[in-house]
Design a protein around this motif. Structure first.
Motif, mmCIF file in Angstrom:
data_model
loop_
_atom_site.group_PDB
_atom_site.id
_atom_site.type_symbol
_atom_site.label_atom_id
_atom_site.label_comp_id
_atom_site.label_asym_id
_atom_site.label_seq_id
_atom_site.Cartn_x
_atom_site.Cartn_y
_atom_site.Cartn_z
ATOM 1 N N LYS A 1 0.764 -1.418 -0.033
ATOM 2 C CA LYS A 1 -0.148 -0.013 -0.105
ATOM 3 C C LYS A 1 0.735 1.258 -0.004
ATOM 4 O O LYS A 1 0.336 2.402 -0.214
ATOM 5 N N ARG A 2 2.115 1.170 0.033
ATOM 6 C CA ARG A 2 3.123 2.237 0.129
ATOM 7 C C ARG A 2 3.246 2.778 -1.532
ATOM 8 O O ARG A 2 3.039 2.076 -2.211
ATOM 9 N N PRO A 3 3.602 4.162 -1.440
ATOM 10 C CA PRO A 3 3.754 4.541 -2.868
ATOM 11 C C PRO A 3 4.834 3.612 -3.658
ATOM 12 O O PRO A 3 6.241 3.796 -3.172
ATOM 13 N N ALA A 4 4.902 3.264 -4.600
ATOM 14 C CA ALA A 4 5.690 2.419 -5.183
ATOM 15 C C ALA A 4 7.036 3.069 -5.656
ATOM 16 O O ALA A 4 7.881 2.524 -5.580
ATOM 17 N N ARG A 5 6.983 4.261 -6.234
ATOM 18 C CA ARG A 5 8.102 4.966 -6.542
ATOM 19 C C ARG A 5 9.154 5.280 -5.355
ATOM 20 O O ARG A 5 10.168 5.614 -5.737
ATOM 21 N N ALA A 6 8.275 5.272 -4.192
ATOM 22 C CA ALA A 6 9.227 5.651 -3.007
ATOM 23 C C ALA A 6 9.581 4.699 -2.325
ATOM 24 O O ALA A 6 10.286 4.896 -1.230
ATOM 25 N N CYS A 7 9.239 3.437 -2.474
ATOM 26 C CA CYS A 7 9.377 2.232 -1.701
ATOM 27 C C CYS A 7 10.030 0.986 -2.812
ATOM 28 O O CYS A 7 9.012 0.243 -3.015
ATOM 29 N N THR A 8 11.170 1.180 -2.966
ATOM 30 C CA THR A 8 11.532 -0.126 -3.903
ATOM 31 C C THR A 8 13.130 -0.513 -3.327
ATOM 32 O O THR A 8 13.754 0.258 -2.858
ATOM 33 N N GLY A 9 13.458 -1.668 -3.556
ATOM 34 C CA GLY A 9 14.676 -2.262 -3.447
ATOM 35 C C GLY A 9 15.233 -2.428 -1.970
ATOM 36 O O GLY A 9 16.153 -2.579 -1.595
ATOM 37 N N ASN A 10 13.961 -2.520 -1.103
ATOM 38 C CA ASN A 10 14.127 -3.016 0.329
ATOM 39 C C ASN A 10 13.988 -4.385 0.560
ATOM 40 O O ASN A 10 13.359 -5.125 0.025
ATOM 41 N N PHE A 11 14.941 -4.850 1.861
ATOM 42 C CA PHE A 11 14.610 -6.158 2.086
ATOM 43 C C PHE A 11 14.205 -6.252 3.653
ATOM 44 O O PHE A 11 14.591 -5.750 4.835
ATOM 45 N N PHE A 12 12.708 -6.054 3.383
ATOM 46 C CA PHE A 12 11.917 -6.025 4.702
ATOM 47 C C PHE A 12 11.832 -6.917 5.987
ATOM 48 O O PHE A 12 11.856 -8.170 5.249
ATOM 49 N N ILE A 13 11.624 -6.908 7.073
ATOM 50 C CA ILE A 13 11.682 -7.804 8.076
ATOM 51 C C ILE A 13 10.272 -7.496 8.692
ATOM 52 O O ILE A 13 9.915 -6.204 9.157
ATOM 53 N N ASP A 14 9.400 -8.590 8.866
ATOM 54 C CA ASP A 14 7.901 -8.212 9.188
ATOM 55 C C ASP A 14 7.788 -7.331 10.480
ATOM 56 O O ASP A 14 7.071 -6.459 10.331
ATOM 57 N N GLU A 15 8.520 -7.776 11.477
ATOM 58 C CA GLU A 15 8.082 -6.991 12.710
ATOM 59 C C GLU A 15 8.566 -5.524 12.508
ATOM 60 O O GLU A 15 7.878 -4.797 13.039
ATOM 61 N N LEU A 16 9.735 -5.351 12.091
ATOM 62 C CA LEU A 16 10.064 -4.132 11.859
ATOM 63 C C LEU A 16 9.184 -3.226 11.197
ATOM 64 O O LEU A 16 8.838 -2.099 11.058
ATOM 65 N N VAL A 17 8.548 -3.791 9.626
ATOM 66 C CA VAL A 17 7.460 -3.115 9.049
ATOM 67 C C VAL A 17 6.244 -2.559 9.926
ATOM 68 O O VAL A 17 5.995 -1.599 10.014
ATOM 69 N N LEU A 18 6.027 -3.521 10.975
ATOM 70 C CA LEU A 18 4.581 -3.323 11.589
ATOM 71 C C LEU A 18 4.992 -2.349 12.621
ATOM 72 O O LEU A 18 4.339 -1.562 13.040
ATOM 73 N N ARG A 19 6.323 -2.542 13.182
ATOM 74 C CA ARG A 19 6.617 -1.299 14.285
ATOM 75 C C ARG A 19 6.587 0.128 13.514
ATOM 76 O O ARG A 19 6.155 1.195 14.100
#
Length: 290
Positions: A230-248
């Motif tokens: 749901k984040r703006p695609a052009r501003a959110c790419t190339g990331n290696f996310f971890i679930d808990e940190l995203v939700l924090r």
């Protein structure tokens, strides 16, 4: 941003994390294509593409069950075409299909090696490749790979090098495609759980019921995945996310609902970098150790 009316193409979504993502999106009114190879009930694994579709529709979404083995190009192309025909396009591609076999070099036969690479790395590349022409037409296009951070340490390879190569291949697809398609505005990210997740792989391959009691539910990954796409695609790419940190980042502070009734340390998942573990106060123990 809502997922209402958005179309998700999910590989391997008949059970586990893929199904959890599908149901989470369905509760917001999304269209979900489930592309998986289980059409008939399996004696050891729950769920089929048809039971998943029923659950998606009960949750409030629209479902398209598609029999599809991501190892085969024609099946993937047909599945993507069927999704576009049914829903008018594709907004989000979730590469969830994966195979696991945790053996060392001498105990890994080449048939198993090939299976993991065909499903994990090649399947991610193929599904993404088939979806990208349609993602280019979407308002906020995302590719999300269920793949680990690129932490190139020998400890992640020495006990199961074939699996690790196949899984990190998904991560390298993330790295390369995020740069390749940045100009098209297509976000390409990876998501990985901080803790082990209670799935069929845990129960049937890794540690059985005892390990499942030290895992979080797939819903934590689903909530993080839906927050990312749901984040703006052009501003959110190339990331290696971890679930808990995203939700924090989303304001979540209480994670107990993802591990109801569990007391004591949870098991940290494979491939979680040491610096990530240092960012959380969640009580964890290393997988396979007391």
């Amino acid at each position: 941003m809502s997922l209402a009316g958005k179309t998700l193409f999910i590989s391997g979504g008949s059970r586990g994390i893929g199904l959890a993502i599908a149901l989470r999106a369905a509760r917001e009114g999304a269209n979900v294509a489930i592309a998986a190879k289980t059409a008939e009930p399996h004696p050891k694994l729950p769920g089929t593409i048809h039971t998943a579709a029923g659950q998606i529709e009960e949750a409030g979404g629209r479902a398209l069950p598609i029999l599809c083995d991501v190892r085969f190009e024609e099946q993937v192309e047909d599945a993507v075409a069927a999704t576009v025909e049914a829903f008018g396009g594709i907004d989000i591609c979730i590469n969830n299909a994966s195979a696991i076999h945790l053996t060392g070099t001498l105990k890994t036969d080449m048939k198993r090696f090939d299976l993991m690479h065909q499903i994990n790395t090649r399947g991610t590349f193929l599904v993404s490749r088939a979806c990208i022409p349609h993602l280019r037409k979407a308002d906020n296009p995302h590719i999300l790979n269920l793949a680990p951070p690129l932490d190139m340490k020998a400890k992640w390879f020495k006990h199961h090098v074939a699996y690790s190569i196949a899984k990190f291949g998904m991560s390298m697809c993330t790295l390369g495609m995020s740069a390749e398609f940045a100009g098209d505005g297509i976000a390409v990210n990876a998501l990985w759980p901080l803790t082990a997740i209670d799935t069929a792989a845990v129960r049937n391959v890794l540690g059985g019921e005892a390990m499942a009691k030290r895992c979080r539910s797939p819903e934590i990954v689903a909530d993080a995945a839906c927050a990312i796409v749901k984040r703006p695609a052009r501003a959110c790419t190339g990331n290696f996310f971890i679930d808990e940190l995203v939700l924090r980042e989303e304001g979540v502070t209480d994670f107990s609902r993802y591990a109801p009734g569990i007391t004591g340390p949870l098991i940290a998942d494979f491939f979680v970098p040491d610096e990530v573990l240092a960012k959380t106060d969640t009580e964890l123990r290393v997988m396979g150790k007391a």
